[in-house]
Scaffold this motif. Structure first.
Motif, PDB file in Angstrom:
ATOM      1  N   PHE A  33       2.635  13.762   4.407  1.00  0.00           N
ATOM      2  CA  PHE A  33       2.755  13.681   2.956  1.00  0.00           C
ATOM      3  C   PHE A  33       1.547  12.931   2.397  1.00  0.00           C
ATOM      4  CE2 PHE A  33       6.905  13.914   4.859  1.00  0.00           C
ATOM      5  CZ  PHE A  33       7.549  14.909   4.128  1.00  0.00           C
ATOM      6  N   LEU A  34       1.061  13.410   1.259  1.00  0.00           N
ATOM      7  CA  LEU A  34      -0.119  12.845   0.622  1.00  0.00           C
ATOM      8  C   LEU A  34       0.166  12.704  -0.867  1.00  0.00           C
ATOM      9  CD1 LEU A  34      -3.272  12.251   0.746  1.00  0.00           C
ATOM     10  CD2 LEU A  34      -3.558  14.666   0.208  1.00  0.00           C
ATOM     11  N   SER A  35      -0.056  11.522  -1.426  1.00  0.00           N
ATOM     12  CA  SER A  35       0.228  11.349  -2.849  1.00  0.00           C
ATOM     13  C   SER A  35      -0.651  10.268  -3.454  1.00  0.00           C
ATOM     14  CB  SER A  35       1.708  10.996  -3.074  1.00  0.00           C
ATOM     15  OG  SER A  35       2.006   9.738  -2.520  1.00  0.00           O
ATOM     16  N   ARG A  36      -0.823  10.361  -4.756  1.00  0.00           N
ATOM     17  CA  ARG A  36      -1.569   9.362  -5.518  1.00  0.00           C
ATOM     18  C   ARG A  36      -1.145   9.422  -6.976  1.00  0.00           C
ATOM     19  NH1 ARG A  36      -7.894   9.989  -6.142  1.00  0.00           N
ATOM     20  NH2 ARG A  36      -7.270  11.552  -7.659  1.00  0.00           N
ATOM     21  N   SER A  45      -0.284  15.540  -5.183  1.00  0.00           N
ATOM     22  CA  SER A  45       0.524  15.390  -3.986  1.00  0.00           C
ATOM     23  C   SER A  45       0.281  16.575  -3.067  1.00  0.00           C
ATOM     24  CB  SER A  45       2.012  15.283  -4.333  1.00  0.00           C
ATOM     25  OG  SER A  45       2.439  16.463  -4.988  1.00  0.00           O
ATOM     26  N   GLY A  46       0.593  16.381  -1.813  1.00  0.00           N
ATOM     27  CA  GLY A  46       0.436  17.447  -0.850  1.00  0.00           C
ATOM     28  C   GLY A  46       1.410  17.272   0.292  1.00  0.00           C
ATOM     29  N   PHE A  47       1.667  18.353   0.992  1.00  0.00           N
ATOM     30  CA  PHE A  47       2.582  18.343   2.130  1.00  0.00           C
ATOM     31  C   PHE A  47       1.967  19.163   3.241  1.00  0.00           C
ATOM     32  CE2 PHE A  47       5.777  20.797   4.488  1.00  0.00           C
ATOM     33  CZ  PHE A  47       6.446  19.754   5.132  1.00  0.00           C
ATOM     34  N   GLY A  48       2.174  18.743   4.466  1.00  0.00           N
ATOM     35  CA  GLY A  48       1.635  19.484   5.594  1.00  0.00           C
ATOM     36  C   GLY A  48       2.409  19.192   6.861  1.00  0.00           C
ATOM     37  N   MET A  49       2.007  19.835   7.929  1.00  0.00           N
ATOM     38  CA  MET A  49       2.645  19.624   9.218  1.00  0.00           C
ATOM     39  C   MET A  49       1.679  20.017  10.321  1.00  0.00           C
ATOM     40  SD  MET A  49       5.287  22.866   9.197  1.00  0.00           S
ATOM     41  CE  MET A  49       5.959  22.440  10.804  1.00  0.00           C
ATOM     42  N   LEU A 186      12.379   9.583  17.028  1.00  0.00           N
ATOM     43  CA  LEU A 186      12.100   9.938  15.642  1.00  0.00           C
ATOM     44  C   LEU A 186      11.217   8.836  15.068  1.00  0.00           C
ATOM     45  CD1 LEU A 186      15.611  11.156  14.429  1.00  0.00           C
ATOM     46  CD2 LEU A 186      13.674  12.541  15.225  1.00  0.00           C
ATOM     47  N   THR A 187      10.144   9.208  14.372  1.00  0.00           N
ATOM     48  CA  THR A 187       9.145   8.230  13.950  1.00  0.00           C
ATOM     49  C   THR A 187       8.835   8.344  12.461  1.00  0.00           C
ATOM     50  OG1 THR A 187       7.272   9.691  14.451  1.00  0.00           O
ATOM     51  CG2 THR A 187       8.078   8.287  16.236  1.00  0.00           C
ATOM     52  N   VAL A 188       8.350   7.247  11.905  1.00  0.00           N
ATOM     53  CA  VAL A 188       7.832   7.191  10.544  1.00  0.00           C
ATOM     54  C   VAL A 188       6.502   6.451  10.590  1.00  0.00           C
ATOM     55  CG1 VAL A 188       8.169   6.345   8.203  1.00  0.00           C
ATOM     56  CG2 VAL A 188      10.117   7.230   9.484  1.00  0.00           C
ATOM     57  N   SER A 189       5.466   7.008   9.958  1.00  0.00           N
ATOM     58  CA  SER A 189       4.142   6.397   9.927  1.00  0.00           C
ATOM     59  C   SER A 189       3.697   6.235   8.484  1.00  0.00           C
ATOM     60  CB  SER A 189       3.122   7.271  10.675  1.00  0.00           C
ATOM     61  OG  SER A 189       3.531   7.526  12.000  1.00  0.00           O
ATOM     62  N   TYR A 190       3.206   5.037   8.158  1.00  0.00           N
ATOM     63  CA  TYR A 190       2.747   4.772   6.796  1.00  0.00           C
ATOM     64  C   TYR A 190       1.279   4.385   6.818  1.00  0.00           C
ATOM     65  CZ  TYR A 190       2.343   2.725   2.147  1.00  0.00           C
ATOM     66  OH  TYR A 190       1.935   2.451   0.873  1.00  0.00           O
ATOM     67  N   GLY A 191       0.466   5.091   6.026  1.00  0.00           N
ATOM     68  CA  GLY A 191      -0.955   4.804   5.963  1.00  0.00           C
ATOM     69  C   GLY A 191      -1.232   3.502   5.227  1.00  0.00           C
ATOM     70  N   LEU A 192      -1.931   2.587   5.866  1.00  0.00           N
ATOM     71  CA  LEU A 192      -2.197   1.278   5.280  1.00  0.00           C
ATOM     72  C   LEU A 192      -3.428   1.259   4.385  1.00  0.00           C
ATOM     73  CD1 LEU A 192      -1.552  -0.938   8.444  1.00  0.00           C
ATOM     74  CD2 LEU A 192       0.056  -0.346   6.625  1.00  0.00           C
ATOM     75  N   LEU A 193      -4.286   2.268   4.492  1.00  0.00           N
ATOM     76  CA  LEU A 193      -5.546   2.263   3.762  1.00  0.00           C
ATOM     77  C   LEU A 193      -5.515   3.235   2.583  1.00  0.00           C
ATOM     78  CD1 LEU A 193      -8.134   2.189   6.705  1.00  0.00           C
ATOM     79  CD2 LEU A 193      -7.007   0.279   5.543  1.00  0.00           C
ATOM     80  N   ASP A 194      -6.195   2.849   1.521  1.00  0.00           N
ATOM     81  CA  ASP A 194      -6.411   3.730   0.376  1.00  0.00           C
ATOM     82  C   ASP A 194      -7.526   4.704   0.750  1.00  0.00           C
ATOM     83  OD1 ASP A 194      -6.911   4.973  -2.011  1.00  0.00           O
ATOM     84  OD2 ASP A 194      -7.420   3.165  -3.119  1.00  0.00           O
ATOM     85  N   LEU A 195      -7.206   6.000   0.799  1.00  0.00           N
ATOM     86  CA  LEU A 195      -8.175   7.003   1.240  1.00  0.00           C
ATOM     87  C   LEU A 195      -9.078   7.511   0.127  1.00  0.00           C
ATOM     88  CD1 LEU A 195      -5.934   9.143   3.627  1.00  0.00           C
ATOM     89  CD2 LEU A 195      -7.424   7.217   4.181  1.00  0.00           C
ATOM     90  N   SER A 196      -8.825   7.112  -1.100  1.00  0.00           N
ATOM     91  CA  SER A 196      -9.643   7.602  -2.214  1.00  0.00           C
ATOM     92  C   SER A 196     -10.943   6.811  -2.299  1.00  0.00           C
ATOM     93  CB  SER A 196      -8.884   7.481  -3.532  1.00  0.00           C
ATOM     94  OG  SER A 196      -8.626   6.124  -3.831  1.00  0.00           O
ATOM     95  N   TRP A 205       1.451   9.413   4.547  1.00  0.00           N
ATOM     96  CA  TRP A 205       2.486   8.938   5.435  1.00  0.00           C
ATOM     97  C   TRP A 205       3.123  10.142   6.110  1.00  0.00           C
ATOM     98  CZ3 TRP A 205       7.818   9.869   4.500  1.00  0.00           C
ATOM     99  CH2 TRP A 205       8.105  10.430   3.243  1.00  0.00           C
ATOM    100  N   ALA A 206       3.869   9.902   7.155  1.00  0.00           N
ATOM    101  CA  ALA A 206       4.383  11.010   7.953  1.00  0.00           C
ATOM    102  C   ALA A 206       5.728  10.650   8.567  1.00  0.00           C
ATOM    103  CB  ALA A 206       3.390  11.386   9.050  1.00  0.00           C
ATOM    104  N   ALA A 207       6.511  11.670   8.820  1.00  0.00           N
ATOM    105  CA  ALA A 207       7.745  11.560   9.593  1.00  0.00           C
ATOM    106  C   ALA A 207       7.661  12.599  10.699  1.00  0.00           C
ATOM    107  CB  ALA A 207       8.968  11.813   8.714  1.00  0.00           C
ATOM    108  N   GLY A 208       8.153  12.273  11.872  1.00  0.00           N
ATOM    109  CA  GLY A 208       7.999  13.228  12.952  1.00  0.00           C
ATOM    110  C   GLY A 208       8.875  12.939  14.149  1.00  0.00           C
ATOM    111  N   MET A 209       8.630  13.722  15.195  1.00  0.00           N
ATOM    112  CA  MET A 209       9.303  13.558  16.473  1.00  0.00           C
ATOM    113  C   MET A 209       8.252  13.376  17.553  1.00  0.00           C
ATOM    114  SD  MET A 209      11.944  16.100  18.501  1.00  0.00           S
ATOM    115  CE  MET A 209      13.267  15.761  17.343  1.00  0.00           C
ATOM    116  N   ASP A 210       8.443  12.349  18.367  1.00  0.00           N
ATOM    117  CA  ASP A 210       7.471  11.994  19.403  1.00  0.00           C
ATOM    118  C   ASP A 210       8.150  12.036  20.762  1.00  0.00           C
ATOM    119  OD1 ASP A 210       4.771  10.641  20.151  1.00  0.00           O
ATOM    120  OD2 ASP A 210       6.290   9.380  21.084  1.00  0.00           O
TER     121      ASP A 210
END
Length: 215
Positions: A33-36, A45-49, A186-196, A205-210
């Protein structure tokens, strides 16, 4: 930031497995997931996999816990939705995520994870250092190669061309079940850096299976 990534890679590659260390494989699927929220009120916003796979090097720190370092290749397909025009993109690069153009991304990741086992259950937490190797337009109604505001052709092959910085650090946490050699979380990842590049708060940020398998 890139120096941090390469130092961790060097540690993984040069470390000789000890008697108690474990090598294995790590693989899974992420939903990205991508948002600002821009100052003028425009929300992009954006969504991907995409899947990822790699190797891990586990160092036990107790009978029920270990620290794992890994090296993963990750492929993402960020989906667009009908909305923005190329003129919008010139005003706000992330508006491309609201067009119908999809973006194929390739990433190199170095996760450093603390894993604690509680019987058949386990939980994990740690940083993931991420570098986007390339990003290309997959499809869409926007004409490519595109031209910038000066009329110069834009070769869209880097994540920087889409208005995003290539380096990110995620905080990743997960919980799941598994045996000594195999685990599924099951995992959740949150981006700590501002990419702009302009400091307007673009985050991923992301949700997934590892899943990982160690020997």
């Amino acid at each position: 930031m890139k120096k941090v990534l390469f130092v961790i890679l060097a540690v993984i590659c040069l470390s000789a497995p000890g008697a108690s260390a474990q090598l294995g494989f790590d693989f899974g699927m992420n939903f990205e997931f991508l948002s600002r929220e821009a100052p003028e009120g425009y929300r992009a916003s954006g969504f991907g996999m995409g899947p990822y796979a790699g190797i891990i090097y586990g160092i036990p720190v107790s009978m029920s816990s270990m620290v794992c370092m890994g090296l993963n290749y990750k492929f993402d397909l960020m989906f667009g939705a009908p909305g923005a025009t190329w003129d919008d993109y010139l005003l706000d690069p992330i508006a491309l995520m609201n067009s119908d153009a999809d973006i194929k991304e390739q990433h190199l990741q170095v996760p450093v994870t603390f894993i604690k086992n509680l019987g058949i259950f386990n939980y994990s937490v740690g940083p993931v250092f991420d570098y986007c190797l390339s990003a290309k337009i997959s499809n869409g109604s926007v004409s490519w190669p595109a031209k910038d505001e000066k009329g110069v052709n834009v070769d869209m092959d880097s994540i920087k061309d889409f208005g995003m910085k290539p380096f990110n650090v995620y905080l990743k946490a997960g919980a799941g079940i598994g045996l000594k050699a195999f685990a599924m979380n099951l995992t959740v990842s949150y981006g700590l850096l501002d990419l702009s590049p302009d400091g307007t708060g673009l985050r991923r940020w992301a949700a997934g299976m590892d899943m990982h398998l160690v020997f």
